[in-house]
Design an enzyme around this catalytic site. Structure first.
Site, short mmCIF file in Angstrom:
data_model
loop_
_atom_site.label_atom_id
_atom_site.label_comp_id
_atom_site.label_asym_id
_atom_site.label_seq_id
_atom_site.Cartn_x
_atom_site.Cartn_y
_atom_site.Cartn_z
N ARG A 148 -58.29 56.93 -7.76
CA ARG A 148 -58.30 56.69 -6.32
C ARG A 148 -57.13 57.46 -5.72
O ARG A 148 -56.15 57.78 -6.40
CB ARG A 148 -58.15 55.21 -6.00
CG ARG A 148 -59.27 54.31 -6.53
CD ARG A 148 -59.01 52.86 -6.15
NE ARG A 148 -60.08 51.97 -6.58
CZ ARG A 148 -60.06 51.27 -7.71
NH1 ARG A 148 -59.02 51.36 -8.53
NH2 ARG A 148 -61.06 50.47 -8.02
N LYS A 172 -56.24 48.58 -7.85
CA LYS A 172 -56.33 47.49 -6.88
C LYS A 172 -55.88 46.18 -7.53
O LYS A 172 -56.16 45.93 -8.70
CB LYS A 172 -57.76 47.35 -6.37
CG LYS A 172 -58.20 48.50 -5.47
CD LYS A 172 -59.59 48.26 -4.92
CE LYS A 172 -60.00 49.37 -3.95
NZ LYS A 172 -61.37 49.16 -3.42
N HIS A 241 -61.84 60.90 -2.70
CA HIS A 241 -62.82 60.00 -3.28
C HIS A 241 -64.08 60.73 -3.73
O HIS A 241 -64.82 60.25 -4.58
CB HIS A 241 -63.16 58.88 -2.29
CG HIS A 241 -63.14 57.51 -2.91
ND1 HIS A 241 -61.99 56.94 -3.43
CD2 HIS A 241 -64.13 56.61 -3.13
CE1 HIS A 241 -62.27 55.75 -3.92
NE2 HIS A 241 -63.56 55.53 -3.77
N ARG A 244 -63.46 61.45 -7.24
CA ARG A 244 -63.66 60.23 -8.03
C ARG A 244 -65.16 59.97 -8.25
O ARG A 244 -65.60 59.67 -9.36
CB ARG A 244 -63.00 59.04 -7.34
CG ARG A 244 -63.18 57.68 -8.01
CD ARG A 244 -62.30 56.66 -7.30
NE ARG A 244 -62.70 55.29 -7.55
CZ ARG A 244 -62.28 54.53 -8.57
NH1 ARG A 244 -61.48 55.06 -9.48
NH2 ARG A 244 -62.68 53.28 -8.68
N HIS A 267 -63.33 49.26 -12.08
CA HIS A 267 -64.16 48.36 -11.29
C HIS A 267 -64.16 46.97 -11.92
O HIS A 267 -64.36 46.83 -13.13
CB HIS A 267 -65.61 48.87 -11.24
CG HIS A 267 -65.80 50.04 -10.35
ND1 HIS A 267 -66.89 50.88 -10.42
CD2 HIS A 267 -65.03 50.52 -9.33
CE1 HIS A 267 -66.79 51.82 -9.50
NE2 HIS A 267 -65.67 51.62 -8.83
N TYR A 276 -73.84 54.60 -9.39
CA TYR A 276 -73.89 55.95 -9.96
C TYR A 276 -75.15 56.15 -10.82
O TYR A 276 -75.53 57.28 -11.09
CB TYR A 276 -72.63 56.22 -10.77
CG TYR A 276 -71.39 56.19 -9.91
CD1 TYR A 276 -71.13 57.23 -9.02
CD2 TYR A 276 -70.51 55.12 -9.96
CE1 TYR A 276 -70.01 57.19 -8.20
CE2 TYR A 276 -69.39 55.08 -9.15
CZ TYR A 276 -69.14 56.12 -8.27
OH TYR A 276 -68.04 56.07 -7.46
#
Length: 301
Positions: A148, A172, A241, A244, A267, A276
């Site tokens: 990210r 995150k 992004h 990414r 994730h 994806y």
């Protein structure tokens, strides 16, 4: 209750948001627009007489007028908050918005580069320039490890293990993960580290620095990537992004290992990574349409 009464109640609620809840002007303006829509739609029925079937009809009408599910969800949330205020401070009997859900909008698929476009993006001709070396290292690392923007900007030299070919990433929720770093990214980072020693200034700790020796900003990274895409003739909006997304899509196409891609992206839920698989299916569909004899359209004679 007249239309004027409805407008007075809406005005009182907006004042409540400003003075008591101290919401930002931008947020208050958003509430004002959404509640104005409710007042407009309910002209023939006073606010205290609205029932759940009215709210559902309003939502359906707005959806038919082109409002997305996301916009309607935001609007219904504003209406629910308005009615909570009315029931608490103005004696309204119930909240007719409770239980009304917005229709789901299809999630747009993330934009990715093709492998050829990614390779073209990462071509740098002016390799002796320290800023070009830095940019190449940043973009190679971002694409190599699926970082990210915030992760890339905050990375420190000690987060990299050049010997092992790995990087420790803080994502995150301050969760850390270890991701592999490809050989091209490792080589680019090694070349940049040699330049970094002569640039660093007091207080800087990030792996990537500005030309003035300070920690590089996220905005600068994004702008440098955009400029590089323009120089390379890539006619699409390229931002960090996108690298990414491209990392995830290309890795999934090659390996088919969804769980591994999830872990490398950081994730929390595999459902986030599953988007994806749709990109991968589109890729396979294009190959099928181009190659399968029963899929190709017959040429006109």
């Amino acid at each position: 209750m007249t239309l004027e009464n409805s407008r007075e109640l809406a005005s009182a609620y907006l004042s409540h948001l400003v003075t008591e809840r101290r919401l930002s002007p931008l947020t208050c303006n958003s509430y004002a627009r959404d509640i104005a829509v409710l007042v407009r739609l309910s002209q023939s029925t006073s606010l205290d007489q609205l029932q759940i079937h009215h709210i559902r009809r309003f939502a359906a009408q707005l959806h038919g007028d082109g409002f997305s599910g996301r916009s309607l969800a935001r609007m219904l949330s504003a209406w629910r908050g308005f009615y909570r205020y009315l029931t608490r401070d103005h004696g309204f009997g119930s909240n007719p918005c409770t239980g009304v859900r917005a229709p789901k909008s299809p999630k747009p698929l993330p934009h990715t580069l093709s492998p050829d476009e990614a390779a073209k993006l990462l071509e740098f001709s002016n390799g002796d320039d320290s800023m070009a070396l830095r940019d190449k290292a940043m973009f190679e690392l971002c694409y190599s490890s699926g970082l990210r923007l915030a992760e890339l900007a905050s990375m420190k030299p000690e987060d990299l293990s050049l010997a092992d070919g790995t990087a420790r990433v803080t994502g995150k929720g301050k969760k850390t993960r270890i991701v592999p770093v490809g050989s091209k990214a490792l080589q680019a980072v090694r070349e940049w580290l040699q330049q970094r020693e002569g640039l660093i200034r007091a207080g800087a700790s990030a792996l990537f620095l500005s030309r003035y020796g300070k920690n590089i900003s996220r905005r600068s990274i994004a702008q440098r990537l955009k400029d590089q895409a323009v120089r390379q003739g890539i006619n699409t909006n390229v931002h960090p992004h996108v690298l990414r997304h491209s990392f995830a899509s290309h890795l999934l196409q090659s390996s088919g290992d969804l769980r591994a891609v999830q872990e490398m992206l950081g994730h929390a839920s595999i459902s986030t990574t599953q988007v994806y698989t749709h990109l991968d299916f589109q890729h396979l569909s294009r190959i099928y349409d181009a190659a399968h004899p029963r899929a190709r359209k017959k040429e006109k004679s």
